[in-house]
Design an enzyme around this catalytic site. Structure first.
Site, PDB file in Angstrom:
ATOM      1  N   HIS A   1     -43.798 -39.291  91.337  1.00  0.00           N
ATOM      2  CA  HIS A   1     -42.465 -39.691  91.791  1.00  0.00           C
ATOM      3  C   HIS A   1     -42.602 -40.727  92.908  1.00  0.00           C
ATOM      4  O   HIS A   1     -41.963 -41.774  92.882  1.00  0.00           O
ATOM      5  CB  HIS A   1     -41.683 -38.475  92.310  1.00  0.00           C
ATOM      6  CG  HIS A   1     -41.052 -37.638  91.239  1.00  0.00           C
ATOM      7  ND1 HIS A   1     -41.783 -36.975  90.296  1.00  0.00           N
ATOM      8  CD2 HIS A   1     -39.750 -37.347  90.963  1.00  0.00           C
ATOM      9  CE1 HIS A   1     -40.961 -36.312  89.495  1.00  0.00           C
ATOM     10  NE2 HIS A   1     -39.724 -36.518  89.871  1.00  0.00           N
TER      11      HIS A   1
ATOM     12  N   ASP B   1       3.281 -21.269  74.717  1.00  0.00           N
ATOM     13  CA  ASP B   1       2.492 -20.973  73.512  1.00  0.00           C
ATOM     14  C   ASP B   1       2.684 -22.028  72.435  1.00  0.00           C
ATOM     15  O   ASP B   1       1.796 -22.249  71.610  1.00  0.00           O
ATOM     16  CB  ASP B   1       2.927 -19.621  72.920  1.00  0.00           C
ATOM     17  CG  ASP B   1       2.360 -18.448  73.680  1.00  0.00           C
ATOM     18  OD1 ASP B   1       1.396 -18.651  74.445  1.00  0.00           O
ATOM     19  OD2 ASP B   1       2.880 -17.332  73.514  1.00  0.00           O
TER      20      ASP B   1
ATOM     21  N   GLU C   1      -4.371 -14.761  82.987  1.00  0.00           N
ATOM     22  CA  GLU C   1      -4.325 -15.883  82.045  1.00  0.00           C
ATOM     23  C   GLU C   1      -2.957 -16.579  82.143  1.00  0.00           C
ATOM     24  O   GLU C   1      -2.884 -17.790  82.297  1.00  0.00           O
ATOM     25  CB  GLU C   1      -4.540 -15.339  80.623  1.00  0.00           C
ATOM     26  CG  GLU C   1      -4.560 -16.405  79.554  1.00  0.00           C
ATOM     27  CD  GLU C   1      -4.506 -15.797  78.153  1.00  0.00           C
ATOM     28  OE1 GLU C   1      -4.228 -14.581  78.020  1.00  0.00           O
ATOM     29  OE2 GLU C   1      -4.723 -16.547  77.173  1.00  0.00           O
ATOM     30  N   HIS C   2      -1.896 -15.780  82.042  1.00  0.00           N
ATOM     31  CA  HIS C   2      -0.525 -16.300  82.151  1.00  0.00           C
ATOM     32  C   HIS C   2       0.159 -15.658  83.353  1.00  0.00           C
ATOM     33  O   HIS C   2       0.134 -14.434  83.487  1.00  0.00           O
ATOM     34  CB  HIS C   2       0.302 -15.942  80.909  1.00  0.00           C
ATOM     35  CG  HIS C   2      -0.293 -16.394  79.613  1.00  0.00           C
ATOM     36  ND1 HIS C   2      -0.879 -15.526  78.725  1.00  0.00           N
ATOM     37  CD2 HIS C   2      -0.389 -17.626  79.057  1.00  0.00           C
ATOM     38  CE1 HIS C   2      -1.308 -16.200  77.671  1.00  0.00           C
ATOM     39  NE2 HIS C   2      -1.041 -17.484  77.840  1.00  0.00           N
TER      40      HIS C   2
ATOM     41  N   ASN D   1     -13.523 -13.473  65.659  1.00  0.00           N
ATOM     42  CA  ASN D   1     -13.820 -12.055  65.869  1.00  0.00           C
ATOM     43  C   ASN D   1     -15.195 -11.873  66.518  1.00  0.00           C
ATOM     44  O   ASN D   1     -15.826 -12.840  66.959  1.00  0.00           O
ATOM     45  CB  ASN D   1     -13.714 -11.289  64.540  1.00  0.00           C
ATOM     46  CG  ASN D   1     -14.767 -11.750  63.528  1.00  0.00           C
ATOM     47  OD1 ASN D   1     -15.757 -12.404  63.872  1.00  0.00           O
ATOM     48  ND2 ASN D   1     -14.550 -11.413  62.279  1.00  0.00           N
TER      49      ASN D   1
END
Lengths: 430, 430
Positions: free
Chosen positions: B420, B361, B327-328, B214
């Site tokens: 360096h 799913d 999403e799908h 949540n």
């Protein structure tokens, strides 16, 4: 002077934990300021970007002048000497050929049941690259971020770089062009992140923003995360050098100072089984500091965050290193491969005495954007995968649906999801 | 009743943009509350976790009872019927075999110059999995998160699930055991995220936290990000069904409602080139809603966020779908593969009339944790890669250092990084 820990001391565990827990970053709370800038750019677009650029970069621009022009790229080319340009080309080519090997392979197959499954990788269409201005405006970082994006196949690579008082680093322009950056805008700060995330009349939005920046940029990236993707939030750089007694102390000292000169919050640690080498390296560090252009920065880093850890045996080194999960790990021992194989948590490993980490910063071919602050325990350096995303593919024929359907219905019913169950059942005439 | 858009209407672009921009989530500002809970758990450990569990879950526990015992797992097994258990095993096995194909391959090679480069993948040592309590406590989500972690090789997979009033879903226990979860604690909310991130006397810390939750859980994950890794923050679920006229309207309606029943903020969209099918599906939705156990939720979702988009030709469907980045994505047309090939932005594609999204799913084998809210433009569904990290390896011999060194020195000097440059030069006797 760095602290000295000895693995066999009774208080080692306590002091080692304190070293691991040391906070090297002062977190500035700029969230509210950044929230205001993002909202303003979202609402007023170019006008807001121009206002903030005038205020923060002391640069009055019209919207038409936000984008760096072809003529400016040409002018920059003339300001870069041939040796540096050739070095950038070498770096670009080596980064390109190494990252080309990272391109993921699509997978589509039919399983024993006849179900077709697949994973398909595609490039993110539009990516924004943030490049800091001023002294932290590194052409090597442009290459390290931009080349993998282009190898991935990003269509539109949009770079932003602030140009305080209108000053722009010609090397950054040349690197951007060599890397194939498609659009370059002279803006920075939270306003640049907002323009990339939300778009303005002049700058079309992108889908992901990568690249390092100051506290405002980092906060802005966190806040736009979700609207766009972001890369990791990089912290100060760090190196751990594991060295046996048979090293030139000056080489090791130079490597420690190469990290330390980045930032007073950078961290350089030597781990060795030879207390004499430890002493010699500490002396060499002090000696070299005196002739280093960025000596003050490096000295502060070494004094505040540097450490020398003496272990009884090199067998103890890797377990300790794994707990530290260093961004850069040099293994400067006679037979490094057995140690390399044991390492689990490190951003990058530099193997053997003739592989200074600096080679990886520029021309090794691997990426120098690496996980800091122990995050190598759970994350990776920048790669081609960061500029791609995977779509999964599923296909069940009527036959396979008959076999799998009842189990799906059983689980849907167990979860109390009636429409889920119906969506399968209705196709099976149940 | 969902809204209806027609691609040929003059106001289409305006309405389509409004659909894309629709905010489906009410963002609760729980940041301050969560910050307090995290700090308290960090300071007081188990004692704080027990206090919050008593307050929020109405459950008085001793620290020794936080962990779910072997006897409870045994008892749960007895409460699950054989059909459901067999369905969970089938799902577990299919998820396992599909995700095993995602394991990345290490790469170590020597380039033309003799430089050795490599990428090595290792599993994250310890991962936390958050599972919501109550009605959203889905055993399928346990499998989808836990199985890939174990396929990756995570040593210690620690699950947390809140058990308000002490009630625990036996299916969740059975799924956890089938998936190989190593430790399970009956805690939830921000206090559980804090316990996983910082550790307590009872719960050792993890390096990454995944799983849905949540607003409090999401805020807690954002706040501990950096200390640990996190997965994406999932929004309400969504489906886009692209359908030609030759579909059974009841099948399509059932698929739309399977998304809608998740959440009043879920979104189901039909895109078709056949206005008659559009009408028939709308009628079927209204009809099916009457007999749906979660009809009220589904009706609210369909009314507030549902949409039917009529296009002149299915050729127009994929460009619109790519802008939505669903999403799908179901592609229910006679010859789906040409459309599948064109799709760039989607979490998962379900191909053909007999592949309802619901199969994915549960038992398809691919992962059901997928990018929501258009984030498929820049991110991917959960995979084995989310539980691993890559270490890059570089080795230059003296010979290669002589070739590459001068370019590294040139770039270091161009960037004003003297140490360096020295770190390379000193090895070349320069």
């Amino acid at each position: 002077m760095a602290i000295r820990l000895s693995h066999t001391d009774p208080d080692f565990e306590t002091r080692f934990r304190a070293l691991l827990a040391a906070k090297r970053e002062v977190s500035e709370d700029v969230d509210a300021t950044v929230r205001g800038i993002l909202a303003d750019v979202r609402a007023r677009g170019d006008a807001a970007v121009l206002d903030y650029t005038a205020r923060f970069d002391r640069l009055q621009l019209a919207a038409g002048a936000l984008r760096v022009s072809e003529a400016e790229f040409e002018a920059a080319e003339k300001l870069v000497d041939e040796k540096t340009r050739a070095a950038l080309v070498l770096a670009r080519d080596r980064i390109q050929s190494h990252h080309a090997r990272q391109k993921p392979v699509d997978d589509r197959y039919t399983d024993a049941l006849g179900v077709e499954l697949g994973s398909r990788w595609t490039a993110i269409e539009a990516v924004g690259l943030y490049v800091p201005g001023g002294t932290a405006s590194y052409p090597s970082s442009v290459l390290m971020n931009a080349v993998p994006a282009k190898v991935a196949g990003v269509d539109r690579l949009v770079m932003v770089v602030p140009t305080p008082d209108g000053v722009i680093n010609p090397l950054v322009l040349v690197a951007a062009r060599l890397a194939g950056v498609d659009e370059l805008y002279r803006i920075g700060g939270a306003q640049a992140v907002a323009a990339l995330a939300f778009g303005t009349d002049t700058i079309k939005p992108v889908y992901k923003i990568v690249g390092p920046g100051n506290a405002y940029v980092a906060a802005a990236k966190r806040q736009v995360f979700g609207t766009v993707g972001i890369d990791m939030i990089a912290g100060p750089s760090e190196v751990l050098v594991i060295a046996d007694g048979d090293n030139d102390p000056d080489w090791i000292a130079a490597d420690l100072l190469a990290q330390a000169e980045h930032d007073t919050a950078a961290q350089s640690i030597l781990m060795t089984d030879d207390p004499k080498l430890a002493d010699a390296v500490e002396a060499a560090v002090e000696r070299q500091l005196k002739t280093l252009p960025r000596g003050e920065t490096a000295a502060a880093s070494w004094r505040d965050f540097g450490a020398v850890i003496v272990v009884a045996s090199l067998d103890d080194a890797v377990p300790l290193s794994d707990r530290m999960a260093p961004e850069h790990l040099e293994i400067a021992v006679a037979d490094p491969e057995p140690l390399v194989r044991k390492v689990r948590n490190a951003g990058a490993i530099f193997v053997g005495r003739t592989t200074p980490e600096v080679i990886g910063d520029y021309v090794g071919g691997s990426n120098h954007v690496l996980p800091t602050a122990r995050s190598a325990r759970f994350s990776s350096g920048l790669s081609v995968l960061d500029f791609m995303k995977r779509t999964s593919i599923l296909r069940t024929g009527a036959e396979q649906l008959r076999v799998l359907g009842p189990a799906a219905i059983a689980l849907a019913e167990a979860e109390g999801l009636g429409a889920h169950a119906r969506s399968v059942a209705i196709r099976l005439n149940l």
